[in-house]
Design a protein around this motif. Structure first.
Motif, mmCIF file in Angstrom:
data_model
loop_
_atom_site.group_PDB
_atom_site.id
_atom_site.type_symbol
_atom_site.label_atom_id
_atom_site.label_comp_id
_atom_site.label_asym_id
_atom_site.label_seq_id
_atom_site.Cartn_x
_atom_site.Cartn_y
_atom_site.Cartn_z
ATOM 1 N N ARG A 230 0.727 -1.256 -0.060
ATOM 2 C CA ARG A 230 -0.111 0.063 -0.008
ATOM 3 C C ARG A 230 0.636 1.221 0.069
ATOM 4 O O ARG A 230 2.054 1.365 0.586
ATOM 5 C CB ARG A 230 -0.857 0.011 1.323
ATOM 6 N N ALA A 231 0.270 2.224 -0.386
ATOM 7 C CA ALA A 231 0.676 3.586 -0.218
ATOM 8 C C ALA A 231 1.762 4.291 -1.254
ATOM 9 O O ALA A 231 2.059 5.441 -1.517
ATOM 10 C CB ALA A 231 1.233 4.044 1.114
ATOM 11 N N ARG A 232 2.442 3.250 -1.922
ATOM 12 C CA ARG A 232 3.398 3.613 -3.071
ATOM 13 C C ARG A 232 2.837 3.397 -4.483
ATOM 14 O O ARG A 232 1.776 2.936 -4.541
ATOM 15 C CB ARG A 232 4.700 2.872 -2.911
ATOM 16 N N VAL A 233 3.269 3.896 -5.410
ATOM 17 C CA VAL A 233 2.765 4.281 -6.791
ATOM 18 C C VAL A 233 3.420 3.132 -7.518
ATOM 19 O O VAL A 233 4.569 2.982 -7.547
ATOM 20 C CB VAL A 233 2.850 5.386 -7.447
ATOM 21 N N TRP A 234 2.718 2.297 -8.275
ATOM 22 C CA TRP A 234 3.257 1.333 -9.186
ATOM 23 C C TRP A 234 2.998 1.592 -10.718
ATOM 24 O O TRP A 234 1.758 2.117 -10.864
ATOM 25 C CB TRP A 234 2.598 -0.143 -8.707
ATOM 26 N N THR A 235 3.945 1.557 -11.401
ATOM 27 C CA THR A 235 3.522 1.664 -12.906
ATOM 28 C C THR A 235 2.945 0.612 -13.309
ATOM 29 O O THR A 235 2.985 -0.740 -13.010
ATOM 30 C CB THR A 235 4.841 1.967 -13.569
ATOM 31 N N ARG A 236 2.316 0.640 -14.613
ATOM 32 C CA ARG A 236 1.623 -0.567 -14.914
ATOM 33 C C ARG A 236 2.567 -1.746 -15.313
ATOM 34 O O ARG A 236 2.228 -2.947 -15.444
ATOM 35 C CB ARG A 236 0.826 0.078 -16.469
ATOM 36 N N GLU A 237 3.996 -1.402 -16.079
ATOM 37 C CA GLU A 237 4.687 -2.277 -16.305
ATOM 38 C C GLU A 237 5.311 -2.991 -15.259
ATOM 39 O O GLU A 237 5.489 -4.347 -15.114
ATOM 40 C CB GLU A 237 5.884 -1.549 -16.883
ATOM 41 N N GLN A 238 5.262 -2.390 -13.802
ATOM 42 C CA GLN A 238 5.867 -3.031 -12.623
ATOM 43 C C GLN A 238 4.820 -3.859 -12.309
ATOM 44 O O GLN A 238 5.042 -5.034 -11.658
ATOM 45 C CB GLN A 238 6.209 -1.974 -11.505
ATOM 46 N N LEU A 239 3.504 -3.516 -12.285
ATOM 47 C CA LEU A 239 2.427 -4.371 -11.871
ATOM 48 C C LEU A 239 2.502 -5.831 -12.791
ATOM 49 O O LEU A 239 2.067 -6.627 -12.504
ATOM 50 C CB LEU A 239 1.042 -3.705 -11.799
#
Length: 212
Positions: free
Chosen positions: A157-166
């Protein structure tokens, strides 16, 4: 996380090995009639079979059935055949235990136990063992990948994930689908948790998504 040790007066080699491994266990007087609330707080229970192997193995089986606590047994090599036939034993180590080995085994069991615990976010619960999801008091019908994506979001939670990372972390490196796959699953998750909770998953413009 709590490491429990039974019996409270274990042999010196066991106590010394745990101390050298940097572990200070909670000493337990009995596992025959466990307080399920207390036992539920144990990350790992270490049991030395000593001269009561059959009795203690039966107690371990009852305890595990009641609480699910992982159990590391310390036993003489001659007792290994008894362990093979017993239920409730997660792992075992020869007595006297090596400090480095018992430390590694316990910490691995603690990590696994933590990974198996029910994940909770507000009124949402995910059970990694059964792949069941509930929202409030109602079951939440999720596909496997919807579940995995939601699980990843809750655990990170709370951190931003790029689509590529996901894509990499949830679908895996061998997945060849595009970033649109993530968008589709996020849209489905928002729809399934409902309008009031859809804001749990925030779109970060030109970057990706953040949960919580």
């Amino acid at each position: 996380m709590t490491v429990a040790l039974f019996p409270a007066e274990s042999s010196e080699p066991v106590a010394v090995a745990l101390a050298i491994a940097g572990l200070t266990p909670k000493l337990v007087d009995s596992i025959a009639s466990p307080d399920t609330g207390e036992a539920g707080e144990w990350s790992v229970l270490v049991v030395e079979l000593a001269d009561e192997p059959m009795r203690r193995l039966r107690q371990i089986g009852d305890l595990t059935n009641a609480t699910g606590v992982p159990v590391l047994v310390v036993a003489d090599p001659a007792q290994f055949p008894l362990i093979e036939q017993a239920s409730g034993v997660t792992d075992f180590i020869a007595n006297p235990p090596d400090a480095a080995e018992i430390g590694v085994r316990i910490r691995r069991m603690m990590k696994q136990h933590a990974a198996d615990e029910v994940l909770v976010y507000q009124d949402l619960e995910l059970n990694p063992l059964t792949y069941q999801a509930t929202l409030g008091a109602s079951p939440l019908d999720l596909t496997f990948m919807e579940y995995e994506l939601l699980r990843f979001f809750i655990e990170n939670r709370a951190r931003v994930w790029t689509r590529e990372q996901l894509l990499s972390k949830v679908w895996g490196y061998d997945y060849y689908g595009g970033a649109r796959t993530v968008d589709v699953h996020v849209r489905r998750l928002r729809a399934k948790v409902g309008e009031e909770r859809a804001g749990w998953i925030t779109t970060v413009r030109s970057v990706g998504y953040r949960f919580g």
